[in-house]
Design an enzyme around this catalytic site. Structure first.
Site, PDB file in Angstrom:
ATOM      1  N   GLY A  64       0.763  -1.235   0.000  1.00 30.63           N
ATOM      2  CA  GLY A  64       0.000   0.000   0.000  1.00 30.63           C
ATOM      3  C   GLY A  64       0.795   1.287   0.000  1.00 30.63           C
ATOM      4  CG  LEU A  65       3.169   2.412   2.890  1.00 32.94           C
ATOM      5  CD1 LEU A  65       4.184   2.635   4.001  1.00 32.94           C
ATOM      6  CD2 LEU A  65       2.060   3.457   2.986  1.00 32.94           C
ATOM      7  CD  GLN A  67       3.066   5.268  -9.993  1.00 35.01           C
ATOM      8  OE1 GLN A  67       3.253   4.117 -10.385  1.00 35.01           O
ATOM      9  NE2 GLN A  67       3.086   6.309 -10.808  1.00 35.01           N
ATOM     10  CG  ASP A  89       4.131  -1.655   1.953  1.00 36.68           C
ATOM     11  OD1 ASP A  89       5.061  -2.492   1.992  1.00 36.68           O
ATOM     12  OD2 ASP A  89       3.900  -0.937   0.969  1.00 36.68           O
ATOM     13  CG  ASP A 107       6.050 -10.881   4.768  1.00 37.11           C
ATOM     14  OD1 ASP A 107       5.998 -10.887   3.517  1.00 37.11           O
ATOM     15  OD2 ASP A 107       6.983 -11.396   5.408  1.00 37.11           O
ATOM     16  CB  ILE A 108       2.388 -10.640   0.117  1.00 35.54           C
ATOM     17  CG1 ILE A 108       3.770 -10.385  -0.468  1.00 35.54           C
ATOM     18  CG2 ILE A 108       1.534  -9.396   0.143  1.00 35.54           C
ATOM     19  CD1 ILE A 108       3.737 -10.082  -1.949  1.00 35.54           C
ATOM     20  CE1 TYR A 196       5.746  -5.396 -12.225  1.00 31.91           C
ATOM     21  CE2 TYR A 196       6.029  -4.429 -14.405  1.00 31.91           C
ATOM     22  CZ  TYR A 196       5.344  -4.511 -13.208  1.00 31.91           C
ATOM     23  OH  TYR A 196       4.263  -3.704 -12.992  1.00 31.91           O
ATOM     24  CE  LYS A 200       2.478  -7.152 -11.829  1.00 35.25           C
ATOM     25  NZ  LYS A 200       1.544  -7.128 -10.675  1.00 35.25           N
TER      26      LYS A 200
END
Length: 372
Positions: A64-65, A67, A89, A107-108, A196, A200
């Protein structure tokens, strides 16, 4: 290192290929009226008030912190109330963040910790922003695999277990050098060459699989470069943010892409509005789970031309680095006609409006503050 870059799923998923008079539940075809009755029974109790009508979802934002997270929380809180949106976050938040609404550590990579958050806070939606971006991910591939792939598996399983609606952003980076670049359609060959982008594509396919296999309400938008007045954070398209900070502060900017490198872009307000509209779009309008969205495409030299109207003495030099190779494999023009057709997506900001807003925002929020 920065980790960053909105109706609950029911037990049976209404398949688009089934007749409108029937639905599928665990492989059994049910009359539509029965399916709707079962769905109503599965609605979280906290959504049922005022005579059984749904009120507001409880939303968890991961990463959440970054962009998008803070501004996304502001938008969703304006729609659903301050306490309905939990920002999370692994970074210590500022006092401003803490005072703006609920914020927790999440923590994901800690699945049990995520389970506890969902149960304790009675979460209905997850907006999963946690990820290492393109340029940063290439510098630390093992960490990118853990955050972008293992973390994604955790939130998918979490959403399946607790019947949550989940949003995962994708990117123009999900395409590769074999993809058509002008325009890039919604469904085409992808084959990205960054971790990346690979992560995705993996997220898109896993989400679609969970939708078809388990009825998970998975929703995903492929965003272009997202431009906001937050400081740049390491993405390949972030030159289009950095040039405002450096140009307004020093009158100079050295661009790491060639002047004619065309890439799709979007102002953050359009980006977040597309997320909210997509998350609240009726299920029957969605012909697929992953859509392209965009607003404009431009090159560094086209952006410089517009910005020079505000900074006449602006001097920009070009020194392409490794990010040029990444940009050369990405779409130049993004075809988002399916999003516009299916759920009515329309952008509000073009390049002229974007430049005007960015000049004002960066000047007011950063240049004047740092000079005082």
């Amino acid at each position: 290192m920065l980790l960053r870059k909105a109706s609950t799923a029911f037990g049976g998923c209404l398949r688009q290929q089934m007749p409108r008079a029937a639905a599928v539940d665990g492989g059994v075809v049910l009359p539509l009226a029965v399916a709707k009755q079962q769905q109503q029974q599965l609605l979280p109790r906290r959504w049922l008030s005022n005579g059984g009508r749904k009120t507001h979802p409880k939303i968890l934002i991961t990463g959440g912190l970054g962009q998008l997270g803070v501004e996304c929380a502001k938008l969703l809180r304006s729609q659903y109330g301050e306490e309905s949106v939990i920002l999370s976050d692994i970074i210590k938040p500022s006092n401003e963040i803490v005072n703006s609404g609920p914020y927790i550590f999440a923590d994901i990579l800690d699945f049990k910790g995520l389970q506890k958050i969902v149960v304790d806070h009675r979460v209905d939606w997850i907006i999963h922003f946690s990820a290492l971006l393109s340029a940063i991910g290439e510098q630390n591939v093992p960490l990118a695999v853990r955050v972008n792939i293992e973390g994604m598996h955790n939130v998918l399983e979490l959403a399946k277990q607790y019947k949550l609606r989940i949003f995962v952003p994708s990117t123009i980076g999900a395409f590769g050098p074999d993809s058509p670049r002008n325009p890039t359609p919604n469904v085409t060959i992808q084959r990205p060459r960054t971790i990346y982008g690979v992560s995705k594509v993996h997220a898109e396919l896993m989400g679609e699989y969970y939708y078809h296999k388990f009825g998970l309400d998975f929703r995903c938008l492929r965003f272009p470069g997202v431009i906001s007045s937050d400081p740049p954070g390491g993405g390949t398209t972030d030159y289009a943010v950095a040039i405002f900070f450096e140009g307004l502060k020093t009158g100079k900017y050295q661009c790491y892409l060639k002047p004619d490198t065309r890439l799709p872009m979007m102002y953050i307000e359009d980006c977040l509005r597309s997320l909210l509209e997509f998350m609240t779009a009726p299920e029957e309008k969605l012909q697929r789970r992953v859509y392209n969205v965009t607003a404009m495409s431009f090159t560094p030299e086209e952006l410089v031309e517009k910005l020079s109207k505000y900074i006449p003495e602006l001097h920009v030099s070009y020194r392409p680095d490794s990010r040029q190779l990444i940009a050369d494999s990405w779409p130049q023009i993004f075809d988002d006609s399916e999003a516009r057709r299916d759920w009515g997506w329309q952008h509000h900001y073009d390049l002229d409006k974007l430049v005007d807003l960015m000049v004002r925002d960066v000047t007011e929020n950063y240049i004047k503050k740092t000079s005082n």
